[in-house]
Design an enzyme around this catalytic site. Structure first.
Site, mmCIF file in Angstrom:
data_model
loop_
_atom_site.group_PDB
_atom_site.id
_atom_site.type_symbol
_atom_site.label_atom_id
_atom_site.label_comp_id
_atom_site.label_asym_id
_atom_site.label_seq_id
_atom_site.Cartn_x
_atom_site.Cartn_y
_atom_site.Cartn_z
ATOM 1 N N SER A 1 0.800 -1.219 0.000
ATOM 2 C CA SER A 1 0.000 0.000 0.000
ATOM 3 C C SER A 1 0.836 1.274 0.000
ATOM 4 C CB SER A 1 -0.929 -0.013 1.232
ATOM 5 O OG SER A 1 -1.811 1.061 1.152
ATOM 6 N N GLY B 1 1.833 2.744 -3.272
ATOM 7 C CA GLY B 1 1.823 3.338 -4.608
ATOM 8 C C GLY B 1 2.560 2.539 -5.666
ATOM 9 N N LEU B 2 3.066 1.358 -5.302
ATOM 10 C CA LEU B 2 3.822 0.570 -6.279
ATOM 11 C C LEU B 2 2.995 -0.579 -6.860
ATOM 12 C CD1 LEU B 2 7.288 0.388 -4.472
ATOM 13 C CD2 LEU B 2 6.455 2.091 -6.097
ATOM 14 N N SER C 1 1.094 -2.839 -5.201
ATOM 15 C CA SER C 1 1.192 -4.130 -4.501
ATOM 16 C C SER C 1 -0.123 -4.916 -4.573
ATOM 17 C CB SER C 1 1.636 -3.937 -3.053
ATOM 18 O OG SER C 1 0.710 -3.148 -2.360
ATOM 19 N N SER C 2 -1.273 -4.241 -4.463
ATOM 20 C CA SER C 2 -2.540 -4.987 -4.517
ATOM 21 C C SER C 2 -2.739 -5.594 -5.901
ATOM 22 C CB SER C 2 -3.743 -4.084 -4.228
ATOM 23 O OG SER C 2 -3.483 -3.189 -3.216
ATOM 24 N N SER D 1 -0.496 -6.331 -8.013
ATOM 25 C CA SER D 1 0.507 -7.363 -8.207
ATOM 26 C C SER D 1 0.072 -8.677 -7.539
ATOM 27 C CB SER D 1 1.834 -6.857 -7.625
ATOM 28 O OG SER D 1 2.828 -7.805 -7.790
ATOM 29 N N ASP E 1 -2.931 0.079 -12.993
ATOM 30 C CA ASP E 1 -2.096 -0.864 -12.227
ATOM 31 C C ASP E 1 -2.210 -2.283 -12.775
ATOM 32 O OD1 ASP E 1 -1.986 1.446 -10.751
ATOM 33 O OD2 ASP E 1 -2.143 0.449 -8.805
HETATM 34 C C1 MEV Z 1 -3.319 4.276 -8.028
HETATM 35 O O1 MEV Z 1 -2.084 3.580 -8.230
HETATM 36 C C2 MEV Z 1 -3.512 5.325 -9.072
HETATM 37 C C3 MEV Z 1 -4.801 6.123 -9.045
HETATM 38 O O2 MEV Z 1 -4.804 6.910 -10.235
HETATM 39 C C4 MEV Z 1 -6.029 5.242 -8.973
HETATM 40 C C5 MEV Z 1 -6.323 4.466 -10.244
HETATM 41 O O3 MEV Z 1 -5.768 4.783 -11.306
HETATM 42 O O4 MEV Z 1 -7.145 3.542 -10.122
HETATM 43 C C6 MEV Z 1 -4.842 7.072 -7.863
#
Ligand code: MEV
Length: 287
Positions: A89, A91-92, A94-95, A97, A138
């Protein structure tokens, strides 16, 4: 089965509203192993948790995996174990992935032979059902393991952009734990009155970045960061790291949903500069 993580270079949050985002896969990965078992048991090695299916359903940490298992409607019991090099959790991805690695592993174990496109679609569905609003950024970047341009939930490959970025070193500074979940940060942004104007500025930056050289990309990263700060998703800690990286001549910005988490730094850092950054972050990876 393994799945990588990702970083968003430009356009996070704006992408949820149909604007453009650019993302690339990174070499930190999640590993999911499945073997035969009498009962369905799930183990999260990083969190030191091991639960049967029914108990796992009640625990938030298992919700992405549970949703993936439910979507694939697999019947036989198994033992599924997850371990990850990706800090959770932050920003990389992980979920995403974990979801992609889980679906890949289930596909192999049950001989489903799911093609990449199907794995990407299913993974996105899992993410959306668990967290509400979610762009394909993601899950698709991780499923295809290629740099992507995402717009209006459609994607194209941008290998040239990745090549340009990779002319320089790319660092990931894990600055601090996130205070809020992605879904909550998306809500913060949705409540910002001037969000549309900010998204339009981000869009211009993102489009320019796609055809820029690496020096210009560094400047554009700093501009995108300022706008993310304006949207209310940066923190003092993230801003401090971005300022320091800028002082060292690098491009830098928060990556992902924000509210803490990671900053990406593009450019060369000498030993002394690396040490100064390491002093104010949890860890610094070369991605
Ligand atoms: C999350 O990694 C990125 C956001 O733009 C959400 C999304 O794209 O679903 C904040």
């Amino acid at each position: 089965m393994k799945a990588k993580g990702k970083v968003i270079f430009f356009g996070e949050h704006a992408v949820v509203y149909g604007y453009t985002a650019l993302s690339i896969p990174i070499n930190l990965s999640t590993n999911v192993n499945i073997k035969k078992n009498d009962n369905l048991v799930i183990e999260l090695k990083n969190l030191n948790k091991k639960l049967g299916f029914e108990e796992a359903k009640k625990d938030n940490d298992f919700r992405y995996i549970i949703k993936a298992i439910e979507l694939l409607k697999v019947k036989e019991p198994f033992f599924l174990s997850v371990s990850s090099e990706l800090p959770v959790s932050c920003g990389l991805g992980s979920s995403a992935s974990v979801v992609v690695a889980t679906i890949r592993a289930l596909s192999k174990f049950f001989n489903l032979n799911l093609p990449k496109e199907e794995i990407a679609k299913l993974s996105h569905r899992v993410e959306r059902e668990v967290q509400g609003k979610a762009s394909i950024t993601d899950t698709y970047t991780i499923s295809y393991e290629r740099a992507l341009k995402i717009r209006n939930n459609e994607f194209s490959f941008i290998d040239e952009f990745e090549k340009t970025v990779r002319e320089e070193k790319l660092y990931i500074a894990y600055v601090e734990e996130r205070e809020m979940k992605t879904a909550d940060l998306i809500k913060v942004v949705s409540e910002k009155e001037e969000k549309e104007e900010i998204f339009k500025e981000i869009e211009e930056i993102t489009r320019e970045a796609l055809s820029s050289d690496v020096e210009r990309i560094k400047e554009l990263m700093l501009e995108n960061h300022k706008l993310l700060d304006k949207l209310g998703v940066s923190t003092k800690g993230l801003n401090r790291v971005v300022r320091l990286a800028k002082k060292f001549g690098c491009g830098a910005k928060l990556t992902g949903a924000g509210g803490g988490g990671c900053v990406i730094i593009l450019g060369d850092l000498n030993e002394e500069e690396k040490e100064l950054i390491e002093k104010i972050v949890k860890s610094l990876y070369l991605a």
